[in-house]
Every structure is written in structure tokens, then in C-alpha cells.
Design a protein around this motif. Structure first.
Motif, PDB file in Angstrom:
ATOM      1  N   THR A 180       0.846  -1.194   0.000  1.00  0.00           N
ATOM      2  CA  THR A 180       0.000   0.000   0.000  1.00  0.00           C
ATOM      3  C   THR A 180       0.882   1.245   0.000  1.00  0.00           C
ATOM      4  OG1 THR A 180      -1.654  -1.200   1.314  1.00  0.00           O
ATOM      5  CG2 THR A 180      -1.916   1.180   1.124  1.00  0.00           C
ATOM      6  N   LEU A 181       0.598   2.157  -0.899  1.00  0.00           N
ATOM      7  CA  LEU A 181       1.339   3.419  -0.986  1.00  0.00           C
ATOM      8  C   LEU A 181       0.388   4.575  -0.726  1.00  0.00           C
ATOM      9  CD1 LEU A 181       3.838   5.137  -1.766  1.00  0.00           C
ATOM     10  CD2 LEU A 181       3.054   4.986  -4.153  1.00  0.00           C
ATOM     11  N   PHE A 182       0.717   5.390   0.281  1.00  0.00           N
ATOM     12  CA  PHE A 182      -0.001   6.631   0.535  1.00  0.00           C
ATOM     13  C   PHE A 182       0.821   7.770  -0.053  1.00  0.00           C
ATOM     14  CE2 PHE A 182      -1.984   3.845   3.495  1.00  0.00           C
ATOM     15  CZ  PHE A 182      -3.235   4.378   3.783  1.00  0.00           C
ATOM     16  N   ILE A 183       0.181   8.606  -0.880  1.00  0.00           N
ATOM     17  CA  ILE A 183       0.855   9.765  -1.472  1.00  0.00           C
ATOM     18  C   ILE A 183       0.186  11.023  -0.934  1.00  0.00           C
ATOM     19  CG2 ILE A 183       1.456  10.990  -3.593  1.00  0.00           C
ATOM     20  CD1 ILE A 183       1.387   8.341  -5.069  1.00  0.00           C
ATOM     21  N   ALA A 184       0.955  11.836  -0.238  1.00  0.00           N
ATOM     22  CA  ALA A 184       0.425  13.055   0.378  1.00  0.00           C
ATOM     23  C   ALA A 184       0.964  14.290  -0.323  1.00  0.00           C
ATOM     24  CB  ALA A 184       0.803  13.091   1.855  1.00  0.00           C
ATOM     25  N   GLY A 185       0.155  15.340  -0.353  1.00  0.00           N
ATOM     26  CA  GLY A 185       0.620  16.628  -0.841  1.00  0.00           C
ATOM     27  C   GLY A 185       1.322  17.377   0.280  1.00  0.00           C
ATOM     28  N   LYS A 245       4.577   8.565   1.020  1.00  0.00           N
ATOM     29  CA  LYS A 245       5.458   9.433   0.249  1.00  0.00           C
ATOM     30  C   LYS A 245       4.810  10.814   0.159  1.00  0.00           C
ATOM     31  CE  LYS A 245       8.535   6.312  -1.258  1.00  0.00           C
ATOM     32  NZ  LYS A 245      10.000   6.403  -1.067  1.00  0.00           N
ATOM     33  N   VAL A 246       5.618  11.854   0.327  1.00  0.00           N
ATOM     34  CA  VAL A 246       5.123  13.233   0.272  1.00  0.00           C
ATOM     35  C   VAL A 246       5.677  13.906  -0.973  1.00  0.00           C
ATOM     36  CG1 VAL A 246       5.047  15.463   1.427  1.00  0.00           C
ATOM     37  CG2 VAL A 246       4.996  13.350   2.788  1.00  0.00           C
ATOM     38  N   ILE A 247       4.777  14.507  -1.761  1.00  0.00           N
ATOM     39  CA  ILE A 247       5.190  15.294  -2.923  1.00  0.00           C
ATOM     40  C   ILE A 247       5.171  16.766  -2.510  1.00  0.00           C
ATOM     41  CG2 ILE A 247       4.658  15.968  -5.289  1.00  0.00           C
ATOM     42  CD1 ILE A 247       3.530  13.226  -5.784  1.00  0.00           C
ATOM     43  N   GLU A 248       6.333  17.323  -2.334  1.00  0.00           N
ATOM     44  CA  GLU A 248       6.436  18.707  -1.869  1.00  0.00           C
ATOM     45  C   GLU A 248       5.883  19.673  -2.917  1.00  0.00           C
ATOM     46  OE1 GLU A 248       7.092  19.426   1.074  1.00  0.00           O
ATOM     47  OE2 GLU A 248       7.881  17.501   1.762  1.00  0.00           O
ATOM     48  N   GLY A 249       5.249  20.709  -2.424  1.00  0.00           N
ATOM     49  CA  GLY A 249       4.693  21.728  -3.305  1.00  0.00           C
ATOM     50  C   GLY A 249       3.304  21.428  -3.810  1.00  0.00           C
ATOM     51  N   ALA A 250       2.799  20.221  -3.541  1.00  0.00           N
ATOM     52  CA  ALA A 250       1.458  19.837  -3.997  1.00  0.00           C
ATOM     53  C   ALA A 250       0.445  20.040  -2.888  1.00  0.00           C
ATOM     54  CB  ALA A 250       1.448  18.383  -4.453  1.00  0.00           C
ATOM     55  N   GLY A 251      -0.768  20.408  -3.282  1.00  0.00           N
ATOM     56  CA  GLY A 251      -1.876  20.485  -2.345  1.00  0.00           C
ATOM     57  C   GLY A 251      -2.678  19.197  -2.374  1.00  0.00           C
ATOM     58  N   HIS A 252      -3.976  19.310  -2.127  1.00  0.00           N
ATOM     59  CA  HIS A 252      -4.816  18.113  -2.036  1.00  0.00           C
ATOM     60  C   HIS A 252      -4.943  17.394  -3.384  1.00  0.00           C
ATOM     61  CE1 HIS A 252      -7.819  15.366  -0.629  1.00  0.00           C
ATOM     62  NE2 HIS A 252      -8.790  15.901  -1.360  1.00  0.00           N
ATOM     63  N   TRP A 253      -4.976  18.152  -4.494  1.00  0.00           N
ATOM     64  CA  TRP A 253      -5.108  17.536  -5.822  1.00  0.00           C
ATOM     65  C   TRP A 253      -3.704  17.227  -6.355  1.00  0.00           C
ATOM     66  CZ3 TRP A 253      -8.753  20.908  -3.988  1.00  0.00           C
ATOM     67  CH2 TRP A 253     -10.077  20.458  -4.052  1.00  0.00           C
ATOM     68  N   VAL A 254      -3.022  16.333  -5.650  1.00  0.00           N
ATOM     69  CA  VAL A 254      -1.623  16.002  -5.948  1.00  0.00           C
ATOM     70  C   VAL A 254      -1.464  15.564  -7.398  1.00  0.00           C
ATOM     71  CG1 VAL A 254       0.365  14.672  -5.163  1.00  0.00           C
ATOM     72  CG2 VAL A 254      -1.515  15.118  -3.584  1.00  0.00           C
ATOM     73  N   HIS A 255      -2.370  14.732  -7.872  1.00  0.00           N
ATOM     74  CA  HIS A 255      -2.245  14.117  -9.190  1.00  0.00           C
ATOM     75  C   HIS A 255      -2.356  15.121 -10.334  1.00  0.00           C
ATOM     76  CE1 HIS A 255      -6.394  14.182  -7.889  1.00  0.00           C
ATOM     77  NE2 HIS A 255      -6.783  14.090  -9.141  1.00  0.00           N
ATOM     78  N   SER A 256      -3.012  16.252 -10.106  1.00  0.00           N
ATOM     79  CA  SER A 256      -3.097  17.269 -11.154  1.00  0.00           C
ATOM     80  C   SER A 256      -2.068  18.375 -10.962  1.00  0.00           C
ATOM     81  CB  SER A 256      -4.511  17.864 -11.215  1.00  0.00           C
ATOM     82  OG  SER A 256      -4.850  18.486  -9.983  1.00  0.00           O
ATOM     83  N   GLU A 257      -1.733  18.687  -9.703  1.00  0.00           N
ATOM     84  CA  GLU A 257      -0.791  19.769  -9.433  1.00  0.00           C
ATOM     85  C   GLU A 257       0.652  19.361  -9.708  1.00  0.00           C
ATOM     86  OE1 GLU A 257      -1.440  21.380  -5.514  1.00  0.00           O
ATOM     87  OE2 GLU A 257      -3.618  21.167  -5.715  1.00  0.00           O
ATOM     88  N   LYS A 258       0.976  18.114  -9.459  1.00  0.00           N
ATOM     89  CA  LYS A 258       2.330  17.593  -9.688  1.00  0.00           C
ATOM     90  C   LYS A 258       2.214  16.247 -10.409  1.00  0.00           C
ATOM     91  CE  LYS A 258       4.736  20.763  -7.379  1.00  0.00           C
ATOM     92  NZ  LYS A 258       5.871  21.539  -7.950  1.00  0.00           N
ATOM     93  N   SER A 259       1.647  16.294 -11.611  1.00  0.00           N
ATOM     94  CA  SER A 259       1.276  15.053 -12.295  1.00  0.00           C
ATOM     95  C   SER A 259       2.487  14.189 -12.651  1.00  0.00           C
ATOM     96  CB  SER A 259       0.462  15.371 -13.551  1.00  0.00           C
ATOM     97  OG  SER A 259       1.183  16.222 -14.426  1.00  0.00           O
ATOM     98  N   THR A 260       3.606  14.797 -13.041  1.00  0.00           N
ATOM     99  CA  THR A 260       4.782  14.005 -13.409  1.00  0.00           C
ATOM    100  C   THR A 260       5.348  13.268 -12.211  1.00  0.00           C
ATOM    101  OG1 THR A 260       5.341  15.540 -15.202  1.00  0.00           O
ATOM    102  CG2 THR A 260       7.095  14.090 -14.405  1.00  0.00           C
ATOM    103  N   GLU A 261       5.535  13.992 -11.106  1.00  0.00           N
ATOM    104  CA  GLU A 261       6.053  13.366  -9.889  1.00  0.00           C
ATOM    105  C   GLU A 261       5.105  12.290  -9.389  1.00  0.00           C
ATOM    106  OE1 GLU A 261       5.785  16.558 -10.526  1.00  0.00           O
ATOM    107  OE2 GLU A 261       7.403  17.743  -9.626  1.00  0.00           O
ATOM    108  N   PHE A 262       3.817  12.579  -9.464  1.00  0.00           N
ATOM    109  CA  PHE A 262       2.807  11.613  -9.026  1.00  0.00           C
ATOM    110  C   PHE A 262       2.853  10.354  -9.884  1.00  0.00           C
ATOM    111  CE2 PHE A 262      -1.499   9.865  -9.504  1.00  0.00           C
ATOM    112  CZ  PHE A 262      -1.800   9.561  -8.186  1.00  0.00           C
ATOM    113  N   ALA A 263       2.872  10.529 -11.200  1.00  0.00           N
ATOM    114  CA  ALA A 263       2.884   9.380 -12.103  1.00  0.00           C
ATOM    115  C   ALA A 263       4.127   8.525 -11.890  1.00  0.00           C
ATOM    116  CB  ALA A 263       2.813   9.849 -13.554  1.00  0.00           C
ATOM    117  N   ASN A 264       5.256   9.153 -11.665  1.00  0.00           N
ATOM    118  CA  ASN A 264       6.492   8.399 -11.435  1.00  0.00           C
ATOM    119  C   ASN A 264       6.402   7.535 -10.180  1.00  0.00           C
ATOM    120  OD1 ASN A 264       7.720   9.421 -13.727  1.00  0.00           O
ATOM    121  ND2 ASN A 264       8.756  11.085 -12.647  1.00  0.00           N
ATOM    122  N   LEU A 265       5.839   8.093  -9.110  1.00  0.00           N
ATOM    123  CA  LEU A 265       5.676   7.328  -7.872  1.00  0.00           C
ATOM    124  C   LEU A 265       4.740   6.138  -8.083  1.00  0.00           C
ATOM    125  CD1 LEU A 265       5.371   9.943  -4.958  1.00  0.00           C
ATOM    126  CD2 LEU A 265       7.188   8.272  -5.317  1.00  0.00           C
TER     127      LEU A 265
END
Length: 308
Positions: A251-256, A280-300
């Protein structure tokens, strides 16, 4: 203050033409519905990994995940079919008079039977993330691995959710005559929502749910505002009590990094319910992580899916 704003909002004039939508009248018992979904399986491959089912958040739809769904299908190894799903009371799925995580899990079990597959992997954002968690906890034998996007299994929600009932009330009050084009209607809706909601990106996201009927030109919302307003507190804002249930799969949790939907204080609960999990935390992203940081999100996500 909010009541005064709503009075101003209501007094703005014209009327939103109502149109009937597919509505399933049900009692409070758990009655599953036939969910609408998009399938991404264009690549011819001799072998497929377990399919990936994507569950959007509140106010979202399967269309929000179109680009990422294509990317996941292209880059998973082995290739995976991707299903992006409309939750009940959202998008093109049926509207009902009940909305809770238990209902949404029942819908997913019905879909699992329809897809006729042994196991699936899940990606769920916000409300969809909690649906995915409950599904994995209740039916672990059906789930391969899970990605949870910016939501936790604790009882609360992030601070930006405190005004959601107000958003729903505001959307119900929007008034647009059928003579307008969809472009004009969305502009009017934005102007009216601006009296209540300051954040333009949030207004734009909500307005994606405003559609024009091809039959009579009337405007309607693709989301069931009445049911969601009534059932938001008991059915969405609170994660159900799962007793001693655990999901042992990966299970992977991805947080903004700018979001408070997953707090460090939530980590013990996450580990208790999902012992084989990481955050995993994607820095600089808010709640809509997948749209705000889509490249970093997709890679994870791809790195996690391709581990198996």
C-alpha cells in the motif's frame, strides 16, 4: 456570514432549468448500482498484470483521470488495463438517495463481478481513496495493491473540507436560463460561485460538473447535490469503523506537502490498518496532488505498480 452570502447568491435572478437524470430510489439498505467507467486497453500484450481501478474524489469524475490513465496503461510493466470509474452520484453513474463508503464499496464489488477478474489494484483520491481503503480492508482477497492519494483512514478530513456543505448549497442555487451556451453558462456559474468561493481553481473544478442537455438545452449538474449535501457528514466526512480489519498487501499513501489531509499523527493508524504501507510526500502539492504535480505523481505510482 455564510447565510447572508447565500441570500445575495439566491437573489441574483435567472433560473437553472431542471432536467431529469438517472436516479435510483433506494432505501438506506445497501443496494449496489451499475457504475459507469472508461477502459484503457489499447496496447496488445500477451500478458496483463492485474487491472488498475481508479476512484476519483468528491466532485470529480472519471474524465479527470484521462491523461494519467493513458500514461499508466502505456508504462506499466507488465501492461495493465486501466479502468477510470465514476462513483455513484457523480459523472455518468446513477444518482441515488444514499451515499456512503459502504454503498460505494458495494458498487465496486458489483463492478468487480462484472469485470470477471481475480484481483485488481486500486488508486483512490480523497473520497475515492477512502472507498479503496474500505474495499481493501473488507475484501483483501480481491485486491493486489493499493495507492491512496492524499487521504487517511482517520475520522477527520483536511481543513479545506470544512465548507463543502456550503459549496453544495451554493451550487444548488446557481441560476442559468437554457438560452445560454455552455461557455456562457459556466461563466455565469463562476460569477455566482465567486460570491461564496474565493479560489478560482476550486470554482473551475466544481463547474466542470455543469453540463447542457442535448435534448432540450437545459443545464444540470452531473453530481447529485441533494444526496451529497444530506449524506456528506455521515457518509463522506467520516471513515467507517473497521474493527480489527487489516490489509496486508502493498500500500502506498501519497500526500501533498501543502495539504493536511494526511498528518504525521495519522501514521500509526495507517500502519495498524495497512502494515505493509509507506507514505510518500510530494512537496509543493496540495490536495489535488495528481493534477498539481502530475509528473512526480505518475512516477511514484508507476514505480509502485511495477514492483510486482
Amino acid at each position: 456570514m455564510y447565510r447572508n452570502l447565500l441570500r445575495v447568491f439566491l437573489s441574483s435572478g435567472t433560473s437553472l432549468t431542471k432536467r431529469s437524470v438517472t436516479t435510483v430510489s433506494v432505501s438506506r439498505e445497501i443496494v449496489p448500482v451499475d457504475l459507469s467507467y472508461n477502459t484503457y486497453d489499447n496496447i496488445s500484450s500477451p500478458t496483463f498484470g492485474s487491472p488498475v481501478l481508479i476512484l476519483h474524489g468528491l466532485f470529480g469524475s472519471k474524465f479527470n483521470w484521462n491523461s494519467l490513465s493513458k500514461a499508466f496503461h502505456l508504462k506499466t510493466k507488465p501492461t495493465r488495463k486501466i479502468y477510470s470509474i465514476d462513483a455513484r452520484n457523480h459523472g455518468e453513474s446513477p444518482h441515488t438517495d444514499a451515499h456512503s463508503y459502504e454503498h460505494m464499496v458495494a458498487d465496486m464489488i458489483e463492478l468487480h463481478k462484472k469485470l470477471n477478474t481475480e484481483k485488481v489494484s486500486l488508486i483512490g483520491h480523497s473520497m475515492g481513496g477512502r472507498t479503496a481503503m474500505l474495499l481493501a480492508l473488507k475484501y483483501p482477497h480481491l485486491i493486489d495493491r493499493v495507492v491512496i492519494v492524499d487521504i487517511s483512514p482517520t475520522t477527520g478530513l483536511g481543513s479545506s473540507n470544512t465548507n463543502i456543505p456550503l459549496f453544495l448549497q451554493s451550487m444548488k442555487l446557481i441560476q442559468i436560463p437554457a438560452s445560454h451556451s455552455i461557455h456562457e453558462a459556466r461563466k455565469i456559474a463562476d460569477q455566482q460561485l465567486a460570491k461564496i468561493i474565493e479560489i478560482k481553481s476550486l470554482r473551475d473544478f466544481l463547474i466542470t460538473n455543469l453540463v447542457k442537455s442535448e435534448e432540450d438545452g437545459s443545464f444540470r449538474w452531473r453530481i447529485n447535490l441533494d444526496t451529497l449535501e444530506r449524506d456528506y457528514e455521515p457518509g463522506v466526512a467520516k471513515f467507517p469503523d473497521v474493527g480489527g480489519a487489516r490489509f496486508e498487501g502493498p500500500t502506498l499513501f501519497i500526500a501533498g506537502g501543502r495539504s493536511d489531509y494526511i498528518d504525521k499523527s495519522d501514521y500509526p493508524v495507517i500502519k495498524k490498518l495497512f502494515p505493509n504501507s509507506e507514505v510518500k510526500v510530494i512537496e509543493g502539492a496540495g490536495h489535488w496532488v495528481h493534477s498539481e504535480k502530475s509528473t512526480e505523481f505518475a512516477n511514484l505510482v508507476l514505480s509502485f505498480l511495477n514492483e510486482s
